[in-house]
Design a protein around this motif. Structure first.
Motif, PDB file in Angstrom:
ATOM      1  N   TYR A   3       1.178  -0.988   0.198  1.00  0.00           N
ATOM      2  CA  TYR A   3      -0.225  -0.346   0.036  1.00  0.00           C
ATOM      3  C   TYR A   3       1.087   1.467   0.046  1.00  0.00           C
ATOM      4  O   TYR A   3       2.423   1.649   0.782  1.00  0.00           O
ATOM      5  N   THR A   4       0.737   2.179  -1.098  1.00  0.00           N
ATOM      6  CA  THR A   4       1.210   3.647  -0.962  1.00  0.00           C
ATOM      7  C   THR A   4       0.472   4.235   0.306  1.00  0.00           C
ATOM      8  O   THR A   4       1.723   4.807   0.950  1.00  0.00           O
ATOM      9  N   ASN A   5      -0.920   3.993   0.256  1.00  0.00           N
ATOM     10  CA  ASN A   5      -0.779   5.108   1.556  1.00  0.00           C
ATOM     11  C   ASN A   5      -1.673   4.765   2.493  1.00  0.00           C
ATOM     12  O   ASN A   5      -2.692   3.341   1.608  1.00  0.00           O
TER      13      ASN A   5
END
Lengths: 131, 131
Positions: A3-5
């Motif tokens: 996940y990036t955020n």
DNA sequence: TTGCTTTTACGAAGAGCTTCGTATATAATT
DNA sequence: AATTATATACGAAGCTCTTCGTAAAAGCAA
């Protein structure tokens, strides 16, 4: 998957975060025991959830010892803020005031707590006056 | 499938309920048009959701004319109360006061609204005095 | 050492929610 | 009447979340 955020925690993830917030870095065994004080839940279920949370970025884990130690990677206040924002939008169409009125009406608050809220309101009002 | 007691509405169902609460009994077409002012959603998707809602007991439908007319079977206030109860429990571990403080802190409320809340608090405090 | 316990890893099932494609029926249009 | 538009019904796919069974590894006990 990665996940990036960081996503919003789910309900089960929140239960786990509450344990981590309250007790600090913990093993899966410890968290599972705490959860089982509230409801029945298998050990591998908790393990899986916590692994997912680490993957999502909601928790950090220390894998130095065989028993991995997890700690919350998001703060309680920030998380509650995010969840509240979403909840106000979906359930109260953005009207925080309506939510506050409902919450005050439906749940009992102690005189002291009511005073705290009143103090907050007065503080906000005086800040508005300054502008 | 059939339901003995009415379940909590999901997020999509809430969107539809908001339309029904605001505009009264409506056709699927009308609701779908309203939803599409906010986001893209297919007609049959809305139809399916509303059929499910009727099945769950969240909505009632009048099938006399070819175009079925749906209306909310649950009130906005009751629904918000139920959702809030759950939300306070899961996100704020039952502390409505913490939720109120967060909500007041994070969202802007007008002076008039703040006064309303203050009035409510004072009313609650005076009621406590009576006991 | 041999077996019991604890731990992580992996995969997958089951449930609920959202989404839409397709079929069928009814109404409106040309 | 034939075509087009609109409505409902049905089923199923894809996604997320929760749950747990099973396997493999590591540590402990007899």
């Amino acid at each position: 998957m990665s996940y990036t955020n960081i996503p919003k925690p789910t309900e089960s993830e929140l239960e786990i975060l509450h344990v981590l917030w309250e007790h600090g870095p913990s093993s899966v065994r410890f968290v599972n025991d705490k959860l089982n004080e509230e409801r029945e839940i298998g050990y591998t279920t908790t393990l899986k959830l916590m692994q997912i949370m680490a993957d999502k970025g909601l928790a950090l884990r220390n894998t130095e010892s065989r028993t991995h130690i997890y700690k919350a990677a998001v703060s309680e206040a920030d998380t509650q803020k995010r969840l509240l924002q979403k909840f106000v939008d979906t359930a109260f169409r953005g009207s925080a005031v309506k939510l506050v009125m409902q919450a005050l009406g439906n749940h009992q608050a102690s005189p002291k707590e009511l005073d705290e809220i009143k103090a907050l309101i007065e503080k906000m009002e005086s800040e508005d006056d300054d502008q």
